[in-house]
Scaffold this active site. Structure first.
Site, PDB file in Angstrom:
ATOM      1  CE1 TYR A  86       0.050   8.932  -6.912  1.00 42.32           C
ATOM      2  CE2 TYR A  86      -1.975   9.151  -8.198  1.00 42.32           C
ATOM      3  CZ  TYR A  86      -1.281   8.603  -7.132  1.00 42.32           C
ATOM      4  OH  TYR A  86      -1.906   7.731  -6.286  1.00 42.32           O
ATOM      5  CG  LEU A 141      -1.685  -1.280   1.548  1.00 41.78           C
ATOM      6  CD1 LEU A 141      -2.519  -1.090   2.802  1.00 41.78           C
ATOM      7  CD2 LEU A 141      -2.557  -1.695   0.373  1.00 41.78           C
ATOM      8  CG  ASN A 198     -11.031  10.600  -6.122  1.00 41.38           C
ATOM      9  OD1 ASN A 198      -9.972  11.183  -5.969  1.00 41.38           O
ATOM     10  ND2 ASN A 198     -11.721  10.667  -7.258  1.00 41.38           N
TER      11      ASN A 198
END
Length: 369
Positions: free
Chosen positions: A103, A53, A132
């Protein structure tokens, strides 16, 4: 089972570690920015599953994107290969991986590494392009606009809405965790070569802001958000997690007189309203009837006598109630009714009415029992 979680102190990591412990997984290797780097050598040797993660969202320098999202992933996979550890690897990517920005490119590079690793080692990999995310323990001005809006609105701070009609795709943290646990069991939700969280929500930015503002107003109008709407329910839970720690409570307006008090607690247009009634000893309240309005009384403290008389009848029906034995008494239409405090202490009654009080149409008619 030994489970390695990188980014264990981040938004998703904190929630995942907590839920893994809830499910009885006790051997969790939590690796964070603050962890001693040499620990990763041990963890990659002994782990049976990897939740990767860790990543970089908002660095000071754009070069940190590739270093954090590609470089760390490369090092992690190299250590797994070094130890010939073919444990399944779940990695969180982003829908931004489809876009040509620093990104997105770094996330796409991390994905490619993992897919190549799968081909080289035959280890199972689960690549999630997440939208999101929102939920408790997220960071304002970092993780998601939901966190930022919840944090600011709860503190009377301004929020920025660049384009009210911009549409967001959101995933709630609990739905993400459920999917990750399915992957842990070897049953991820697949969409071509990628894994997905099957439950997502869409909302416009302006609608999101209005929704969260309504949560703040609910303390004043006593409303309850529409919990039948899944997104509203989840955003409300998120909003509450952002309340300032000295603002968990709020006052209610108590209508007091010599008889006691009457205080509205919750008001909903769909499910009626809930109030708390306090009666002093020997006090009688009520003495009225309704055409359509109906109620439920629940005495939670003290001793009371609820009396009924059907309109046009002289027969009186009585129910003795007490906080010692909780029972609900329905107040039918067409019966005048009262509640009497027959004890020596205050009588506290929780009252539910099926509709909001309307002073223009109260549907309440005085008549002694």
């Amino acid at each position: 089972m030994n489970i390695l979680v990188t980014g264990a102190k981040g938004f998703v990591g904190r929630n995942l570690v907590a839920e893994l412990k809830n499910k009885g997984y006790n051997n969790i290797f939590e690796f964070t920015r603050e962890s001693e780097p040499s620990l990763l050598e041990i963890y990659t040797k002994e782990c049976d599953f990897v939740f990767h993660l860790a990543g970089v969202n908002r660095p000071i320098d754009e070069s940190e994107y590739m270093e954090g999202n590609y470089g760390f992933t490369y090092g992690l996979l190299e250590l797994l290969k070094k130890h010939n550890n073919k444990s399944p690897v779940l990695i969180t990517s982003s829908i931004q991986a489809e876009k040509d920005n620093p990104y997105g490119r770094s996330k796409k590079a991390g994905e490619d590494l993992v897919f190549d690793y799968c081909k080289e080692t035959d280890a199972k990999v689960f690549v999630y392009r997440l939208p999101n995310l929102f939920g408790k323990w997220s960071k304002p001005n970092y993780n998601t606009v939901v966190a930022t809006y919840c944090h600011n609105i709860a503190r009377d701070l301004d929020i920025q809405i660049n384009n009210p009609d911009a549409e967001l795709t959101l995933s709630y943290i609990d739905d993400v965790l459920e999917e990750f646990l399915r992957a842990l069991d070897g049953n991820p939700t697949l969409q071509n070569e990628y894994c997905v969280v099957p439950i997502t929500h869409t909302i416009k930015l302006g609608e999101l802001a209005d929704l969260i503002k309504s949560f703040k107003e609910s303390r004043f109008n006593l409303s309850i958000p529409n919990m039948e709407d899944s997104l509203t329910k989840k955003v409300y839970s998120t909003y509450l997690s952002f309340l300032p720690e000295d603002k968990f409570s709020y006052d209610l307006k108590m209508n007091c007189d010599h008889r006691g008090s009457f205080t509205e607690f919750i008001r909903t247009s769909e499910r009626g309203q809930v109030s708390v009634n306090v009666s002093k000893p020997s006090i009688t309240k009520g003495q009225h009837w309704h055409h359509t309005k109906n109620e439920k009384f629940l005495v939670v403290s003290g001793e009371g006598l609820i009396r009924f008389r059907k309109i046009g009848s002289e027969e009186i029906i009585e129910y003795r109630v007490s906080g010692e034995k909780l029972e609900v008494v329905d107040i039918p239409t067409g019966y005048t009714h009262s509640i009497v405090n027959v004890g020596e202490s205050d009588l506290v009654t929780v009252m539910w009415a099926n509709e909001l009080f309307d002073p223009e149409k109260p549907d309440t008619y005085f008549l002694e029992v």
